[in-house]
Write a protein that holds these residues in place. Sequence first.
Motif, PDB file in Angstrom:
ATOM      1  N   ALA A 227      73.407  14.710  49.905  1.00 21.78           N
ATOM      2  CA  ALA A 227      73.077  13.437  50.600  1.00 21.78           C
ATOM      3  C   ALA A 227      71.699  13.711  51.436  1.00 21.78           C
ATOM      4  O   ALA A 227      70.451  12.926  51.546  1.00 21.78           O
ATOM      5  N   VAL A 228      72.000  14.803  52.360  1.00 19.47           N
ATOM      6  CA  VAL A 228      70.719  15.144  53.097  1.00 19.47           C
ATOM      7  C   VAL A 228      69.475  15.462  52.614  1.00 19.47           C
ATOM      8  O   VAL A 228      68.416  15.112  52.999  1.00 19.47           O
ATOM      9  N   ASN A 229      69.599  16.227  51.423  1.00 21.11           N
ATOM     10  CA  ASN A 229      68.581  16.761  50.404  1.00 21.11           C
ATOM     11  C   ASN A 229      67.930  15.366  49.962  1.00 21.11           C
ATOM     12  O   ASN A 229      66.607  15.388  50.253  1.00 21.11           O
ATOM     13  N   ALA A 230      68.501  14.533  49.645  1.00 15.67           N
ATOM     14  CA  ALA A 230      68.071  13.276  48.828  1.00 15.67           C
ATOM     15  C   ALA A 230      67.464  12.648  49.977  1.00 15.67           C
ATOM     16  O   ALA A 230      66.091  11.868  49.556  1.00 15.67           O
ATOM     17  N   ALA A 231      67.793  12.263  51.026  1.00 13.25           N
ATOM     18  CA  ALA A 231      67.108  11.358  51.945  1.00 13.25           C
ATOM     19  C   ALA A 231      65.888  11.971  52.469  1.00 13.25           C
ATOM     20  O   ALA A 231      65.045  11.141  52.544  1.00 13.25           O
ATOM     21  N   ILE A 232      65.754  13.182  52.659  1.00 19.88           N
ATOM     22  CA  ILE A 232      64.578  13.854  52.980  1.00 19.88           C
ATOM     23  C   ILE A 232      63.488  13.906  51.887  1.00 19.88           C
ATOM     24  O   ILE A 232      62.434  13.650  52.059  1.00 19.88           O
TER      25      ILE A 232
ATOM     26  N   SER B 234      62.462  10.150  39.779  1.00 20.83           N
ATOM     27  CA  SER B 234      63.054  11.745  39.551  1.00 20.83           C
ATOM     28  C   SER B 234      64.014  11.978  40.570  1.00 20.83           C
ATOM     29  O   SER B 234      64.992  13.144  40.336  1.00 20.83           O
ATOM     30  N   ALA B 235      64.056  11.509  41.867  1.00 17.57           N
ATOM     31  CA  ALA B 235      65.241  11.768  42.639  1.00 17.57           C
ATOM     32  C   ALA B 235      66.549  11.680  42.058  1.00 17.57           C
ATOM     33  O   ALA B 235      67.616  12.158  42.332  1.00 17.57           O
ATOM     34  N   VAL B 236      66.789  10.437  41.206  1.00 20.05           N
ATOM     35  CA  VAL B 236      67.899  10.038  40.673  1.00 20.05           C
ATOM     36  C   VAL B 236      68.221  11.127  39.816  1.00 20.05           C
ATOM     37  O   VAL B 236      69.557  11.525  39.481  1.00 20.05           O
ATOM     38  N   PHE B 237      67.472  11.428  38.665  1.00 24.39           N
ATOM     39  CA  PHE B 237      67.630  12.601  38.027  1.00 24.39           C
ATOM     40  C   PHE B 237      68.121  13.921  38.282  1.00 24.39           C
ATOM     41  O   PHE B 237      68.822  14.690  38.039  1.00 24.39           O
ATOM     42  N   ILE B 238      67.123  14.295  39.374  1.00 26.25           N
ATOM     43  CA  ILE B 238      67.334  15.609  40.179  1.00 26.25           C
ATOM     44  C   ILE B 238      68.869  15.617  40.622  1.00 26.25           C
ATOM     45  O   ILE B 238      69.509  16.462  40.616  1.00 26.25           O
ATOM     46  N   MET B 239      69.007  14.730  41.542  1.00 26.09           N
ATOM     47  CA  MET B 239      70.343  14.740  42.540  1.00 26.09           C
ATOM     48  C   MET B 239      71.440  14.488  41.674  1.00 26.09           C
ATOM     49  O   MET B 239      72.442  15.281  41.866  1.00 26.09           O
TER      50      MET B 239
ATOM     51  N   PRO C  53      76.892  22.512  55.920  1.00 26.26           N
ATOM     52  CA  PRO C  53      76.333  21.565  55.059  1.00 26.26           C
ATOM     53  C   PRO C  53      75.006  20.996  55.338  1.00 26.26           C
ATOM     54  O   PRO C  53      74.006  20.815  54.514  1.00 26.26           O
ATOM     55  N   PHE C  54      75.080  20.560  56.554  1.00 26.02           N
ATOM     56  CA  PHE C  54      73.995  19.719  56.937  1.00 26.02           C
ATOM     57  C   PHE C  54      72.628  20.652  57.013  1.00 26.02           C
ATOM     58  O   PHE C  54      71.541  20.191  56.769  1.00 26.02           O
ATOM     59  N   LEU C  55      72.821  21.842  57.599  1.00 22.29           N
ATOM     60  CA  LEU C  55      71.793  22.918  57.719  1.00 22.29           C
ATOM     61  C   LEU C  55      71.265  23.152  56.463  1.00 22.29           C
ATOM     62  O   LEU C  55      70.141  23.212  56.015  1.00 22.29           O
ATOM     63  N   SER C  56      72.217  23.083  55.497  1.00 21.17           N
ATOM     64  CA  SER C  56      71.694  23.700  54.143  1.00 21.17           C
ATOM     65  C   SER C  56      70.911  22.531  53.302  1.00 21.17           C
ATOM     66  O   SER C  56      69.999  22.840  52.740  1.00 21.17           O
ATOM     67  N   GLY C  57      71.445  21.281  53.514  1.00 15.77           N
ATOM     68  CA  GLY C  57      70.624  20.302  52.964  1.00 15.77           C
ATOM     69  C   GLY C  57      69.129  20.382  53.644  1.00 15.77           C
ATOM     70  O   GLY C  57      68.411  19.910  52.843  1.00 15.77           O
ATOM     71  N   ALA C  58      69.172  20.439  55.011  1.00 20.61           N
ATOM     72  CA  ALA C  58      67.927  20.207  55.758  1.00 20.61           C
ATOM     73  C   ALA C  58      67.137  21.526  55.102  1.00 20.61           C
ATOM     74  O   ALA C  58      65.698  21.202  54.923  1.00 20.61           O
ATOM     75  N   SER C  59      67.423  22.534  54.920  1.00 26.29           N
ATOM     76  CA  SER C  59      66.741  23.595  54.552  1.00 26.29           C
ATOM     77  C   SER C  59      66.150  23.581  53.085  1.00 26.29           C
ATOM     78  O   SER C  59      65.245  23.680  52.832  1.00 26.29           O
ATOM     79  N   TYR C  60      67.304  23.046  52.174  1.00 24.99           N
ATOM     80  CA  TYR C  60      66.771  22.815  50.797  1.00 24.99           C
ATOM     81  C   TYR C  60      65.626  21.726  50.700  1.00 24.99           C
ATOM     82  O   TYR C  60      64.769  22.068  49.929  1.00 24.99           O
ATOM     83  N   ALA C  61      65.610  20.694  51.547  1.00 22.85           N
ATOM     84  CA  ALA C  61      64.703  19.774  51.453  1.00 22.85           C
ATOM     85  C   ALA C  61      63.540  20.431  52.136  1.00 22.85           C
ATOM     86  O   ALA C  61      62.433  19.898  51.809  1.00 22.85           O
ATOM     87  N   GLY C  62      63.522  21.274  53.010  1.00 23.77           N
ATOM     88  CA  GLY C  62      62.618  21.746  53.900  1.00 23.77           C
ATOM     89  C   GLY C  62      61.720  22.532  53.091  1.00 23.77           C
ATOM     90  O   GLY C  62      60.361  22.419  53.157  1.00 23.77           O
ATOM     91  N   PHE C  63      62.200  23.507  52.223  1.00 25.74           N
ATOM     92  CA  PHE C  63      61.225  24.346  51.500  1.00 25.74           C
ATOM     93  C   PHE C  63      60.672  23.561  50.282  1.00 25.74           C
ATOM     94  O   PHE C  63      59.479  23.881  49.872  1.00 25.74           O
ATOM     95  N   MET C  64      61.382  22.537  49.869  1.00 27.03           N
ATOM     96  CA  MET C  64      60.918  21.545  48.813  1.00 27.03           C
ATOM     97  C   MET C  64      59.753  20.610  49.159  1.00 27.03           C
ATOM     98  O   MET C  64      58.796  20.651  48.520  1.00 27.03           O
TER      99      MET C  64
END
Length: 375
Positions: free
Chosen positions: A49-54, A233-238, A195-206
Motif C-alpha cells: 500500500a505504501v509502495n503503491a501510493a508513492i 502499470s500500477a495495477v498490474f505491478i502491485m 513494513p512502512f519503512l520497507s514500503g517507503a524504501s521500495y518506492a524510494g529507490f524506484m
Amino acid sequence: MEKKSLQFMKVVSFCGACIAFYIGAGFATMQEIIQYVASYGSKLWIVIAVNAAIYIYTDLSFATNGNRLKLKRGGDIYTHYCGKYIGGFFDYFSALFCYACFIVMCGGANATATQQWGLPNGVGAIILTVFVIATVIFGLDGVIEALGKIGPVIVFFILVVSIISIFNGAGNFMENLKAVDAGKHEIVQVGNGNPFLSGASYAGFMLLWFASFLAEIGSKNRVKEVNIGMLFSAVFIMGTMVIASVALISHIDVTSQADIPALILANSISPALASIFAVIIFCGIYTTSVPLLWTSIGRIEKEGTKKYKIYTVVLGIIGCVIACFLPYRSLVNVLYGLNGYLGFILVAFMLVYDIRTRMSKKVKVAVEEVAPAVV
C-alpha cells in the motif's frame, strides 16, 4: 477512428514500458519481492500500500511536470523540485545510482545463468550487456519500443509460475505465514521489521529510477496518455507483487535462502518450465537494464552523439566486469535499501513543489477573474 486506436496503443506502450522498467532483476527473480514484501508475512499489505501510493503520486508528478515544463532532459526535473544545489545533487546521484543498479542487473543475469544452466561466472552478465548496449545506442525511442512489447509478457509468466505455485503449496500457506510472522526463517529483509519503512524504501529507490525517465517521456508525449498508461502499470505491478508474495510464502522453506527464488518455484513445477522462465527472467533484467544505462549515460552526454555511443559501450563493459565479482543477494539488499531511504527524501521536496505550483495556479486564476471586474 484511426486516431483513437493510435492513442490507445500509446497508452498500452507506456503501460508496458513502466511495467518492464519496474520488473528488473530483483522483481523477476523475486529476490526483491521476498526481501521487501514477503518477509513481512501478514503485514505485507502495508508494504504494498505504501509502495503503491508513492509510486502513483511520484510518477504522475514526474510526467505531468515534465510535460508542463517542456524539459529537454529528464534529469532537469530535480532542479525544479529541489533548487539548484540540492537538485543538482539528486541529478548526479540518481545517474550514479542508476548505473549502480545496472551493475545489479548484470549480477542478476549472471546469477540466473549460473543457477539455472550452470554457465561459468561472467557469461550471463556478458550476454545481457551486449543486448543492453545495442539497445541504448538507439536512444529513447528504441528504449520505449523495446520495453513496451516485453513488459506484459514478463508479467504473464511471473503470474503463471506464481499461481501454479500457490495451488501446489496451498496447504502450507497459513502455517508458513505464521512461521514468517514469528521470525522462524532467516530472511534477508529491508526495513528492519518495519513494513512502512520497507514500503517507503521500495518506492524510494524506484522513484530515482523513474524520475528522469518519465519526466522526459512526459515532455515529449501527451501527458494524459503517459499518466493513464502508468496507472494501468500500477495495477498490474502491485497485483503481481501480491500473488508472487503468496507463492513465495507458500514455499518459504526453500525460497528464503535462494538467490533466485523464482527459479526454485519454477523448478518445483517443471524443469522445462524453469528453463523457459530463466529466459523470461533474462528479459525482465534486460528491460530494466536498458533505461538504467540510458539514464546514466544521458547525464554526461547528449543522446545520439558519437561520445554518447562510446560512453555507452565503455560504461556497459565496466559494469559487466564489476558485477562478476560481487554477490548478487547482498547487492540487492544494501544498494536498494540505503538508496531507497534517500530517494524517499525527494518525495518531501516534490510535495512542497507540487503544492506551491497548485496554489500559484489558483492565485493566478483568481487574479484573472478579479481583474476584469476592477477594470
